[in-house]
Every structure is written in C-alpha cells, then in structure tokens.
Design a protein around this motif. Structure first.
Motif, mmCIF file in Angstrom:
data_model
loop_
_atom_site.group_PDB
_atom_site.id
_atom_site.type_symbol
_atom_site.label_atom_id
_atom_site.label_comp_id
_atom_site.label_asym_id
_atom_site.label_seq_id
_atom_site.Cartn_x
_atom_site.Cartn_y
_atom_site.Cartn_z
ATOM 1 N N GLY A 59 -8.795 14.085 -44.821
ATOM 2 C CA GLY A 59 -8.552 13.668 -43.441
ATOM 3 C C GLY A 59 -9.661 12.867 -42.817
ATOM 4 O O GLY A 59 -9.682 12.659 -41.603
ATOM 5 N N THR A 60 -10.597 12.382 -43.636
ATOM 6 C CA THR A 60 -11.719 11.590 -43.134
ATOM 7 C C THR A 60 -11.459 10.112 -43.399
ATOM 8 O O THR A 60 -11.246 9.716 -44.553
ATOM 9 C CB THR A 60 -13.032 12.005 -43.830
ATOM 10 O OG1 THR A 60 -13.220 13.411 -43.649
ATOM 11 C CG2 THR A 60 -14.219 11.238 -43.267
ATOM 12 N N PRO A 61 -11.467 9.278 -42.354
ATOM 13 C CA PRO A 61 -11.248 7.845 -42.572
ATOM 14 C C PRO A 61 -12.369 7.228 -43.395
ATOM 15 O O PRO A 61 -13.525 7.660 -43.319
ATOM 16 C CB PRO A 61 -11.252 7.256 -41.162
ATOM 17 C CG PRO A 61 -11.136 8.399 -40.226
ATOM 18 C CD PRO A 61 -11.647 9.611 -40.948
ATOM 19 N N LEU A 62 -12.022 6.222 -44.164
ATOM 20 C CA LEU A 62 -13.034 5.465 -44.900
ATOM 21 C C LEU A 62 -13.783 4.558 -43.942
ATOM 22 O O LEU A 62 -13.231 4.094 -42.947
ATOM 23 C CB LEU A 62 -12.383 4.616 -45.991
ATOM 24 C CG LEU A 62 -11.593 5.342 -47.072
ATOM 25 C CD1 LEU A 62 -11.021 4.339 -48.071
ATOM 26 C CD2 LEU A 62 -12.439 6.378 -47.780
ATOM 27 N N ASP A 63 -15.034 4.282 -44.267
ATOM 28 C CA ASP A 63 -15.789 3.284 -43.514
ATOM 29 C C ASP A 63 -15.994 2.079 -44.427
ATOM 30 O O ASP A 63 -15.582 2.084 -45.584
ATOM 31 C CB ASP A 63 -17.111 3.859 -42.982
ATOM 32 C CG ASP A 63 -18.031 4.365 -44.082
ATOM 33 O OD1 ASP A 63 -17.976 3.885 -45.233
ATOM 34 O OD2 ASP A 63 -18.852 5.264 -43.772
ATOM 35 N N ASP A 64 -16.615 1.043 -43.900
ATOM 36 C CA ASP A 64 -16.790 -0.175 -44.690
ATOM 37 C C ASP A 64 -17.589 0.072 -45.963
ATOM 38 O O ASP A 64 -17.297 -0.510 -47.004
ATOM 39 C CB ASP A 64 -17.451 -1.271 -43.863
ATOM 40 C CG ASP A 64 -16.490 -1.904 -42.868
ATOM 41 O OD1 ASP A 64 -15.282 -1.591 -42.916
ATOM 42 O OD2 ASP A 64 -16.954 -2.715 -42.049
#
Length: 176
Positions: A59-64
């Motif tokens: 449930g953790t969004p990816l970052d760049d």
C-alpha cells in the motif's frame, strides 16, 4: 501500418505505449492492439523489481527513485528490435521522456476515465499487486499528454475492442 488484423514487419510498426493509471485497462487494450498489428505485448508491471512490487502490495506508493530503474527496463524493452506494444502507466512527462530517449518514435495511447469509474474497476480486480488505495496517488501524479507528445487520449467508457480500434485508426491515420 495495417491495424486491421494483418501482420507487418517490425520495422514498419510503431512502438506503442498504452498508458494510464491503475485499472484504466492498459493491459487489455495493449494486448488487443499488439494482436491486431502482429506485435509482441509486454506488460511493464512484469518488469518491476521485486522491491517495487512488495512496496505497492503493502500500500505504499512508488517514488521516482523506485521508478527510474523500472522505467529504464521498460525503455530497453521498448527500444528492442521487435517494436512491442507496452502497457505502462507512464504517468509523468519525465517518465515518457525517459522512454522516448530510448525509442524516439514511440506513440502513446492514454486511457482516461473518471475517478469513480477507475475506483470501481480497481475495487473489482482480483489478484493484482496494486491495491485500489493507491489509485489516488496515481491520479495525483498523472500528467496528461502535452501537445508536443505523439499520442491520443481515449476515454475508457467503451468496450476494449472499440477503444483498441480507435487507437488503431489513429495510428493508421498517423502513418499515412
């Protein structure tokens, strides 16, 4: 380009990225386009490194920083000799620029829909590592195609076959 179910040489086929947020139908539409033009279909989700999949599944969004190595793998695939059709979120202009650096002739098919429709689709999916809770982060990240980007936006409120046909007709017209 044929776009009407015919086969063609990979050198004459466009490199296509079907883009959009989670649950927009990228996989289904890209697979249909690939079949129609005789290209290999690649789901960019399959190119995510295991830590990215685990992060999203939690449930953790990816970052760049998470996305750059994945986008590089997508770019290598897209630049391959077989001119595949790739289903890839390609949410930001900088991500699409990264793909274009490897395959300058790439065209984008951006699948769009209302947040409500997308949420309903995401909730109805089973067995996908991307939980519906991350849809909002994708919508917040999304940067639509800009006028100088080769691509088309297509609403997802139609059957997959119709969406793919619209994309194929646009690609045919572009090739003329």
């Amino acid at each position: 380009m044929t776009g009407r179910g015919g086969r063609e040489d990979a050198s004459s086929r466009p490199r296509v990225v079907v883009m959009g947020v989670s649950a927009s139908g990228k996989t289904s539409v890209a697979a249909r386009i690939a079949e129609a033009i005789g290209a290999r279909f690649v789901d960019a989700d399959d190119l995510h490194p295991a830590p990215n999949v685990a992060k999203m599944a939690a449930g953790t969004p990816l970052d760049d920083d998470d996305r750059w190595p994945w986008l590089d793998a997508v770019a290598v695939t897209l630049a391959g000799d077989d001119a595949p059709v790739v289903a890839c979120s390609a949410l930001k202009r900088s991500y699409r620029d990264r793909l274009r650096a490897a395959a300058p002739e790439v065209v984008f098919v951006h699948l769009t829909g209302s947040p409500q429709l997308l949420a309903a689709r995401a909730t109805g999916r089973e067995g996908h590592f991307m939980p519906p809770a991350l849809l909002r982060s994708q919508l917040d990240t999304l940067q639509p195609l800009e006028p100088d980007e080769a691509g088309i936006e297509i609403a997802i409120d139609a059957p997959v076959a119709e969406i793919a046909q619209t994309a194929l007709e646009w690609m045919d017209a572009r090739a003329r």
